[in-house]
Design an enzyme around this catalytic site. Sequence first.
Site, PDB file in Angstrom:
ATOM      1  N   ARG A 163       0.840  -1.192   0.000  1.00 13.26           N
ATOM      2  CA  ARG A 163       0.000   0.000   0.000  1.00 13.26           C
ATOM      3  C   ARG A 163       0.876   1.244   0.000  1.00 13.26           C
ATOM      4  O   ARG A 163       2.031   1.215   0.437  1.00 13.26           O
ATOM      5  CB  ARG A 163      -0.913   0.010   1.237  1.00 13.26           C
ATOM      6  CG  ARG A 163      -1.791  -1.241   1.371  1.00 13.26           C
ATOM      7  CD  ARG A 163      -2.544  -1.223   2.691  1.00 13.26           C
ATOM      8  NE  ARG A 163      -3.419  -2.395   2.847  1.00 13.26           N
ATOM      9  CZ  ARG A 163      -3.066  -3.521   3.444  1.00 13.26           C
ATOM     10  NH1 ARG A 163      -1.839  -3.651   3.949  1.00 13.26           N
ATOM     11  NH2 ARG A 163      -3.922  -4.529   3.548  1.00 13.26           N
ATOM     12  N   LYS A 187      -1.497  -2.841   8.070  1.00 16.24           N
ATOM     13  CA  LYS A 187      -2.657  -2.491   8.882  1.00 16.24           C
ATOM     14  C   LYS A 187      -2.635  -3.253  10.195  1.00 16.24           C
ATOM     15  O   LYS A 187      -2.235  -4.412  10.250  1.00 16.24           O
ATOM     16  CB  LYS A 187      -3.945  -2.810   8.114  1.00 16.24           C
ATOM     17  CG  LYS A 187      -4.210  -1.871   6.939  1.00 16.24           C
ATOM     18  CD  LYS A 187      -5.560  -2.164   6.323  1.00 16.24           C
ATOM     19  CE  LYS A 187      -5.886  -1.159   5.227  1.00 16.24           C
ATOM     20  NZ  LYS A 187      -7.222  -1.400   4.622  1.00 16.24           N
ATOM     21  N   HIS A 258      -3.092   2.376  -5.834  1.00 18.63           N
ATOM     22  CA  HIS A 258      -3.747   1.098  -5.556  1.00 18.63           C
ATOM     23  C   HIS A 258      -3.911   0.273  -6.827  1.00 18.63           C
ATOM     24  O   HIS A 258      -4.010  -0.962  -6.755  1.00 18.63           O
ATOM     25  CB  HIS A 258      -5.102   1.326  -4.883  1.00 18.63           C
ATOM     26  CG  HIS A 258      -5.307   0.487  -3.664  1.00 18.63           C
ATOM     27  ND1 HIS A 258      -4.493   0.579  -2.543  1.00 18.63           N
ATOM     28  CD2 HIS A 258      -6.203  -0.485  -3.373  1.00 18.63           C
ATOM     29  CE1 HIS A 258      -4.901  -0.281  -1.632  1.00 18.63           C
ATOM     30  NE2 HIS A 258      -5.924  -0.948  -2.117  1.00 18.63           N
ATOM     31  N   ARG A 261      -1.150  -2.083  -6.952  1.00 11.19           N
ATOM     32  CA  ARG A 261      -1.373  -3.198  -6.026  1.00 11.19           C
ATOM     33  C   ARG A 261      -2.332  -4.209  -6.653  1.00 11.19           C
ATOM     34  O   ARG A 261      -2.082  -5.419  -6.630  1.00 11.19           O
ATOM     35  CB  ARG A 261      -1.944  -2.643  -4.720  1.00 11.19           C
ATOM     36  CG  ARG A 261      -2.272  -3.681  -3.644  1.00 11.19           C
ATOM     37  CD  ARG A 261      -2.634  -2.935  -2.360  1.00 11.19           C
ATOM     38  NE  ARG A 261      -3.281  -3.758  -1.362  1.00 11.19           N
ATOM     39  CZ  ARG A 261      -2.638  -4.522  -0.468  1.00 11.19           C
ATOM     40  NH1 ARG A 261      -1.321  -4.579  -0.491  1.00 11.19           N
ATOM     41  NH2 ARG A 261      -3.307  -5.202   0.437  1.00 11.19           N
ATOM     42  N   HIS A 284      -3.369  -9.325   3.455  1.00 11.39           N
ATOM     43  CA  HIS A 284      -4.800  -9.432   3.726  1.00 11.39           C
ATOM     44  C   HIS A 284      -5.026 -10.322   4.944  1.00 11.39           C
ATOM     45  O   HIS A 284      -4.465 -11.415   5.030  1.00 11.39           O
ATOM     46  CB  HIS A 284      -5.540 -10.041   2.532  1.00 11.39           C
ATOM     47  CG  HIS A 284      -5.679  -9.098   1.380  1.00 11.39           C
ATOM     48  ND1 HIS A 284      -5.869  -9.527   0.078  1.00 11.39           N
ATOM     49  CD2 HIS A 284      -5.657  -7.740   1.321  1.00 11.39           C
ATOM     50  CE1 HIS A 284      -5.960  -8.483  -0.719  1.00 11.39           C
ATOM     51  NE2 HIS A 284      -5.825  -7.389   0.009  1.00 11.39           N
ATOM     52  N   TYR A 293      -9.402 -11.106  -6.544  1.00 14.20           N
ATOM     53  CA  TYR A 293      -8.504 -11.043  -7.694  1.00 14.20           C
ATOM     54  C   TYR A 293      -8.638 -12.260  -8.607  1.00 14.20           C
ATOM     55  O   TYR A 293      -8.270 -12.197  -9.775  1.00 14.20           O
ATOM     56  CB  TYR A 293      -7.057 -10.879  -7.218  1.00 14.20           C
ATOM     57  CG  TYR A 293      -6.845  -9.579  -6.491  1.00 14.20           C
ATOM     58  CD1 TYR A 293      -6.798  -8.380  -7.188  1.00 14.20           C
ATOM     59  CD2 TYR A 293      -6.733  -9.541  -5.107  1.00 14.20           C
ATOM     60  CE1 TYR A 293      -6.626  -7.183  -6.522  1.00 14.20           C
ATOM     61  CE2 TYR A 293      -6.560  -8.344  -4.435  1.00 14.20           C
ATOM     62  CZ  TYR A 293      -6.506  -7.167  -5.152  1.00 14.20           C
ATOM     63  OH  TYR A 293      -6.355  -5.977  -4.497  1.00 14.20           O
TER      64      TYR A 293
END
Length: 312
Positions: A163, A187, A258, A261, A284, A293
């Site tokens: 990110r 995150k 993004h 990504r 994730h 995806y």
Amino acid sequence: MVDHEERARLPEPLAKAAEGFERYLAAERGRSAHTVRAYRGDVDALLIHAVTEGVATLDGLGLPLLRRWLGEQSAAGMSRSTLARRAATARSFTAWALREELLDVDPALRLKAPKQDHALPAVLQQQQIQRLMAGLADAAAGGDATALRDHAMVELLYATGIRVGELAGTDIDDVNRERRTLRVLGKGNKERVVPYGLPAGTAVDKWLARGRQALAGDHSGHALFLGQRGGRIDQRTVRTVVGRVFAALGDTSATGPHTLRHSAATHLLDGGADLRTVQEILGHSSLATTQLYTHVSVERLRDGYRQAHPRA
């Protein structure tokens, strides 16, 4: 977006509750500054709506009020994804208030929002990536520090799928140039190590050897990428750089980092990478997020089939 004047007019009990929830998100949940701002804005919007209905304390929040709040926004044309986020914020806020004994019951337990539209993310074709990187390499060939930085940043974004905030927060010591891996703080303050390839490694090496010292200053610290004034690069600058690079391609409507990504994840799956590997690389927490995806890859196959097969 709620402005400061509207926030200042909140009754003291509601204002204190919003501030307490904000501290909880930042200190106990470890949410990013961007996420905290978004949640606080949603809570402020809810409480300001509550005030218009004559509510001055949290006890006045009820399920009908919450539903009217979402209903008004839906009628005003707000997207499903935003409504879903605001409903989730309301549920988090009231659940926190219940734990803090600011509420006797949780009014949002049965609050629902429209299901989100799961639009497939935009991705660049591999030929577009090649042209994009070639253009950056040509610009960096003259040795300009900014051009070297921009080339290394874009190569690393695509090579790792990280990110933009993760890129901006990277330090020199996070790069293992021998093994070509990057340590990333993602995150929830979760750390992961992601690999990158030779082109990205070459671009990063050139930036560190010939470009970084030209921009470095007293406030550079250990930051991997620097802005024009020598401080750690900010996310806005990275977005501006990527947007300019995309515009130069001329055949894409993509605007933000993004997309790199999304493209990295899709191209990994197209190349045969398994879903768990891509999940680990992207950071994730849920495999379901990564599975999006696989649909992108299938759509790309369908598009190619429709364009090429004589009986499509």
